[in-house]
Design a protein around this motif. Structure first.
Motif, PDB file in Angstrom:
ATOM      1  N   GLY A 218       0.836  -1.204   0.000  1.00  0.00           N
ATOM      2  CA  GLY A 218       0.000   0.000   0.000  1.00  0.00           C
ATOM      3  C   GLY A 218       0.866   1.246   0.000  1.00  0.00           C
ATOM      4  N   ALA A 219       1.219   1.741   1.172  1.00  0.00           N
ATOM      5  CA  ALA A 219       2.108   2.909   1.272  1.00  0.00           C
ATOM      6  C   ALA A 219       2.641   2.963   2.703  1.00  0.00           C
ATOM      7  N   VAL A 220       3.738   3.661   2.884  1.00  0.00           N
ATOM      8  CA  VAL A 220       4.298   3.790   4.234  1.00  0.00           C
ATOM      9  C   VAL A 220       4.521   5.255   4.567  1.00  0.00           C
ATOM     10  N   GLY A 221       4.573   5.539   5.878  1.00  0.00           N
ATOM     11  CA  GLY A 221       4.955   6.872   6.343  1.00  0.00           C
ATOM     12  C   GLY A 221       3.830   7.641   6.982  1.00  0.00           C
ATOM     13  N   GLY A 222       4.231   8.670   7.744  1.00  0.00           N
ATOM     14  CA  GLY A 222       3.262   9.528   8.408  1.00  0.00           C
ATOM     15  C   GLY A 222       3.975  10.362   9.463  1.00  0.00           C
ATOM     16  N   ALA A 223       3.316  11.457   9.866  1.00  0.00           N
ATOM     17  CA  ALA A 223       3.935  12.416  10.791  1.00  0.00           C
ATOM     18  C   ALA A 223       4.349  11.762  12.110  1.00  0.00           C
TER      19      ALA A 223
ATOM     20  N   PRO B 223       9.735   4.797   8.539  1.00  0.00           N
ATOM     21  CA  PRO B 223       8.955   3.865   7.711  1.00  0.00           C
ATOM     22  C   PRO B 223       9.518   3.705   6.302  1.00  0.00           C
ATOM     23  N   GLU B 224       9.975   4.838   5.690  1.00  0.00           N
ATOM     24  CA  GLU B 224      10.477   4.807   4.310  1.00  0.00           C
ATOM     25  C   GLU B 224      11.693   3.884   4.185  1.00  0.00           C
ATOM     26  N   ALA B 225      12.466   3.758   5.296  1.00  0.00           N
ATOM     27  CA  ALA B 225      13.644   2.873   5.257  1.00  0.00           C
ATOM     28  C   ALA B 225      13.200   1.426   5.048  1.00  0.00           C
TER      29      ALA B 225
ATOM     30  N   VAL C  93       1.717   4.591  -6.936  1.00  0.00           N
ATOM     31  CA  VAL C  93       2.759   5.619  -6.913  1.00  0.00           C
ATOM     32  C   VAL C  93       2.566   6.555  -5.710  1.00  0.00           C
ATOM     33  N   HIS C  94       1.320   6.695  -5.266  1.00  0.00           N
ATOM     34  CA  HIS C  94       1.070   7.659  -4.185  1.00  0.00           C
ATOM     35  C   HIS C  94       1.597   7.193  -2.840  1.00  0.00           C
ATOM     36  N   GLY C  95       1.647   8.143  -1.898  1.00  0.00           N
ATOM     37  CA  GLY C  95       2.085   7.836  -0.540  1.00  0.00           C
ATOM     38  C   GLY C  95       0.918   7.470   0.361  1.00  0.00           C
ATOM     39  N   SER C  96       1.129   7.640   1.674  1.00  0.00           N
ATOM     40  CA  SER C  96       0.132   7.164   2.642  1.00  0.00           C
ATOM     41  C   SER C  96      -1.019   8.154   2.844  1.00  0.00           C
ATOM     42  N   ALA C  97      -0.932   9.315   2.191  1.00  0.00           N
ATOM     43  CA  ALA C  97      -2.019  10.318   2.203  1.00  0.00           C
ATOM     44  C   ALA C  97      -2.666  10.456   3.579  1.00  0.00           C
ATOM     45  N   PRO C  98      -1.910  10.850   4.600  1.00  0.00           N
ATOM     46  CA  PRO C  98      -2.490  10.925   5.951  1.00  0.00           C
ATOM     47  C   PRO C  98      -3.654  11.903   6.039  1.00  0.00           C
ATOM     48  N   ASP C  99      -3.694  12.890   5.130  1.00  0.00           N
ATOM     49  CA  ASP C  99      -4.781  13.891   5.179  1.00  0.00           C
ATOM     50  C   ASP C  99      -6.154  13.293   4.895  1.00  0.00           C
ATOM     51  N   ILE C 100      -6.195  12.123   4.237  1.00  0.00           N
ATOM     52  CA  ILE C 100      -7.506  11.533   3.923  1.00  0.00           C
ATOM     53  C   ILE C 100      -7.660  10.112   4.491  1.00  0.00           C
TER      54      ILE C 100
ATOM     55  N   ALA D 164     -10.246   7.485  -0.090  1.00  0.00           N
ATOM     56  CA  ALA D 164      -9.062   7.294  -0.941  1.00  0.00           C
ATOM     57  C   ALA D 164      -9.449   6.559  -2.215  1.00  0.00           C
ATOM     58  N   ASN D 165      -8.754   6.876  -3.277  1.00  0.00           N
ATOM     59  CA  ASN D 165      -8.966   6.197  -4.559  1.00  0.00           C
ATOM     60  C   ASN D 165      -8.158   4.884  -4.555  1.00  0.00           C
ATOM     61  N   PRO D 166      -8.828   3.736  -4.670  1.00  0.00           N
ATOM     62  CA  PRO D 166      -8.084   2.467  -4.641  1.00  0.00           C
ATOM     63  C   PRO D 166      -7.583   2.024  -6.021  1.00  0.00           C
TER      64      PRO D 166
HETATM   65  P1  NAD Z   1       0.897  11.449  -0.834  1.00  0.00           P
HETATM   66  O1  NAD Z   1       1.056  10.758  -2.135  1.00  0.00           O
HETATM   67  O2  NAD Z   1       0.604  10.595   0.330  1.00  0.00           O
HETATM   68  O3  NAD Z   1      -0.256  12.555  -0.961  1.00  0.00           O
HETATM   69  C1  NAD Z   1      -0.179  13.658  -1.875  1.00  0.00           C
HETATM   70  C2  NAD Z   1      -1.610  14.163  -2.157  1.00  0.00           C
HETATM   71  O4  NAD Z   1      -2.297  13.213  -2.982  1.00  0.00           O
HETATM   72  C3  NAD Z   1      -2.451  14.326  -0.883  1.00  0.00           C
HETATM   73  O5  NAD Z   1      -3.285  15.442  -1.031  1.00  0.00           O
HETATM   74  C4  NAD Z   1      -3.294  13.059  -0.854  1.00  0.00           C
HETATM   75  O6  NAD Z   1      -4.530  13.221  -0.190  1.00  0.00           O
HETATM   76  C5  NAD Z   1      -3.491  12.758  -2.330  1.00  0.00           C
HETATM   77  N1  NAD Z   1      -3.599  11.312  -2.547  1.00  0.00           N
HETATM   78  C6  NAD Z   1      -2.614  10.402  -2.444  1.00  0.00           C
HETATM   79  N2  NAD Z   1      -3.083   9.175  -2.663  1.00  0.00           N
HETATM   80  C7  NAD Z   1      -4.402   9.305  -2.916  1.00  0.00           C
HETATM   81  C8  NAD Z   1      -5.446   8.377  -3.208  1.00  0.00           C
HETATM   82  N3  NAD Z   1      -5.237   7.056  -3.284  1.00  0.00           N
HETATM   83  N4  NAD Z   1      -6.686   8.864  -3.397  1.00  0.00           N
HETATM   84  C9  NAD Z   1      -6.927  10.174  -3.338  1.00  0.00           C
HETATM   85  N5  NAD Z   1      -5.984  11.102  -3.074  1.00  0.00           N
HETATM   86  C10 NAD Z   1      -4.727  10.670  -2.855  1.00  0.00           C
HETATM   87  O7  NAD Z   1       2.249  12.277  -0.601  1.00  0.00           O
HETATM   88  P2  NAD Z   1       2.716  13.155   0.660  1.00  0.00           P
HETATM   89  O8  NAD Z   1       1.539  13.866   1.255  1.00  0.00           O
HETATM   90  O9  NAD Z   1       3.865  13.940   0.167  1.00  0.00           O
HETATM   91  O10 NAD Z   1       3.278  12.095   1.708  1.00  0.00           O
HETATM   92  C11 NAD Z   1       2.503  11.560   2.793  1.00  0.00           C
HETATM   93  C12 NAD Z   1       3.308  10.450   3.449  1.00  0.00           C
HETATM   94  O11 NAD Z   1       3.498   9.382   2.505  1.00  0.00           O
HETATM   95  C13 NAD Z   1       4.701  10.870   3.902  1.00  0.00           C
HETATM   96  O12 NAD Z   1       4.963  10.256   5.134  1.00  0.00           O
HETATM   97  C14 NAD Z   1       5.615  10.326   2.811  1.00  0.00           C
HETATM   98  O13 NAD Z   1       6.917  10.044   3.281  1.00  0.00           O
HETATM   99  C15 NAD Z   1       4.874   9.053   2.438  1.00  0.00           C
HETATM  100  N6  NAD Z   1       5.150   8.562   1.065  1.00  0.00           N
HETATM  101  C16 NAD Z   1       5.184   7.217   0.917  1.00  0.00           C
HETATM  102  C17 NAD Z   1       5.343   6.685  -0.349  1.00  0.00           C
HETATM  103  C18 NAD Z   1       5.320   5.193  -0.498  1.00  0.00           C
HETATM  104  O14 NAD Z   1       4.970   4.495   0.423  1.00  0.00           O
HETATM  105  N7  NAD Z   1       5.672   4.661  -1.663  1.00  0.00           N
HETATM  106  C19 NAD Z   1       5.453   7.523  -1.460  1.00  0.00           C
HETATM  107  C20 NAD Z   1       5.370   8.908  -1.272  1.00  0.00           C
HETATM  108  C21 NAD Z   1       5.207   9.417   0.009  1.00  0.00           C
END
Ligand code: NAD
Length: 387
Positions: A99-104, A115-117, A306-313, A319-321
């Protein structure tokens, strides 16, 4: 099999061959590890898991889906971002979907404990050196793109990013004091072997697409880029029917926005690929639409959005799966050799979008907003219906 086709297996890993053997023996049993991770990771992995189970049912395969810990979730429960038993599970599997890793919550930790490590360690341990990031615009999502319809319609490219070398891993790296100044150092380093290995993946991919490779570097400034260009040119000579052109990274950043349709396969090093593929993501309208595959010569390859853990949502079922579901389709194709099944998953995504269902990030006037779980249910219905 022609010598060039044989090369595909060499370049894209032994996994395809392994899947082929299993199919001949009619075992049809595959071990898939799911690593939900943090933030929206568990939500999107749950939906991709549902989709894989629908494929299993529809096509009478046997998928063993096993979950493992990685990232912040692993730190909280096992004290490290990549526990040994997770790594062992992944090494013994046919493929890994993350899925994704990381967060504040874990930002205070030093770099090698974060987490990224865990993710970097997993990529290194699985020796996945080629990261494929397809950027394809679904026709029904053209208006969700950040670019105008007439610029972006029909865009269909793949970024092939070198994943285990370059400035993210180069040594020496660190901080020291020089002439009384706090100084930081990173090293961008590549061997000819590393460049040629990933270049072959790019050329083989192009052979099955529109036969055009754009190699991206900064050879006017960087020594590592000069070697990159030389080595890619050498590999290009082995593929006389594939057009190769070289482009500086700054120009490529501009061309992706100006005229994305000129690109077929974009081949580049680790950091340039990291940046360019996020830029290319905006062509599709949302990071939530972009899958990826990380391939190597080992048994298990790694698939992740490609996206990260999107903690804001996270935790809100918004989230879009689809990026994770499309990553699962790549897993079916590249690791398990299940091409029809992969196409069925991609077809289900197209159908559900055509019917007007959208998660919030890709919503447009006149469409219907659904949650993360509902989007997964709609995909399962389409797959089982077999349209
Ligand atoms: P992010 O990709 O998590 O989010 C960027 C923006 O895209 C946010 O507004 C988020 O709400 C939106 N978004 C991301 N995925 C979405 C989804 N599936 N559906 C809808 N909206 C989506 O990047 P960030 O905010 O820079 O990083 C957040 C955390 O994720 C950090 O801890 C970062 O280190 C980590 N991160 C992890 C990975 C990974 O696991 N491969 C990649 C990038 C960032």
């Amino acid at each position: 099999m022609t010598p060039m086709r044989a090369h595909v297996y060499q370049a894209l890993g032994t996994n395809v061959g392994l899947a082929g053997k299993r199919r001949c023996l009619n075992m049809q049993e595959f071990r898939i590890v799911l690593l939900p991770g943090d933030g929206v990771g568990p939500e999107v992995i749950r939906e991709a898991g549902k989709v894989l189970l629908a494929v299993e049912k529809k096509y009478s395969h046997r998928f063993t889906l096993t979950e493992g810990l990685i990232g912040g979730a692993a730190i909280d429960s096992a004290g490290v971002p990549l526990p040994g038993d997770t790594l062992e599970l992944c090494r013994e599997s046919d493929a890994v979907l993350l899925g994704a890793v990381g967060g504040a919550k874990w930002d205070y930790l030093p770099g090698d404990k974060r987490p990224e490590a865990g993710l970097l360690g997993l990529r290194k341990a699985l020796q996945v050196f080629a990261n494929l990031r397809p950027v394809r615009l679904f026709p029904s999502l053209v208006d969700a793109s950040a670019l105008k319809r007439q610029v972006v319609e029909g865009a269909d490219l793949v970024v092939v990013r070198e994943l285990t070398g370059g400035v993210y891993f180069g040594q020496p790296k660190g901080r020291f004091t020089r002439d009384g100044q706090v100084t930081a150092l990173d090293t961008m380093v590549y061997t000819r072997f590393e460049v040629k290995r990933v270049a072959r993946v790019g050329f083989e991919l192009a052979a099955g697409r529109r036969r055009r490779v754009t190699s991206v570097d900064k050879a006017n400034v960087l020594e590592s880029s000069k070697l990159w260009r030389e080595a890619v040119t050498e590999v290009g000579n082995e593929y006389p029917d594939i057009e190769l052109n070289h482009m500086y990274v700054d120009n490529c950043a501009m061309q992706l926005i100006r005229d994305p349709r000129q690109f077929d396969v974009v081949l580049t090093e680790n950091m340039f690929g990291d940046i360019l593929s996020d830029e290319a993501a905006m062509l599709t309208g949302s990071l939530g639409m972009l899958p990826s595959a990380s391939l190597g010569h080992g048994r298990a390859s790694l698939y992740e959005p490609v996206h990260g853990s999107a903690p804001d949502i996270a935790g809100r079922n918004i989230a879009n799966p689809l990026a994770t579901v499309l990553s699962a389709a790549m897993l079916l194709r590249y690791s398990l050799g299940l091409h029809e099944e992969a196409a069925a998953v991609e077809g289900a995504v197209t159908k559900v979008l055509e019917k007007g269902y959208r998660t919030r990030d890709i919503f447009a006037e006149g469409t219907t907003v659904v949650g993360t779980a509902e989007m997964g249910d709609l995909l399962v219905e389409e797959i089982l219906r077999g349209t």
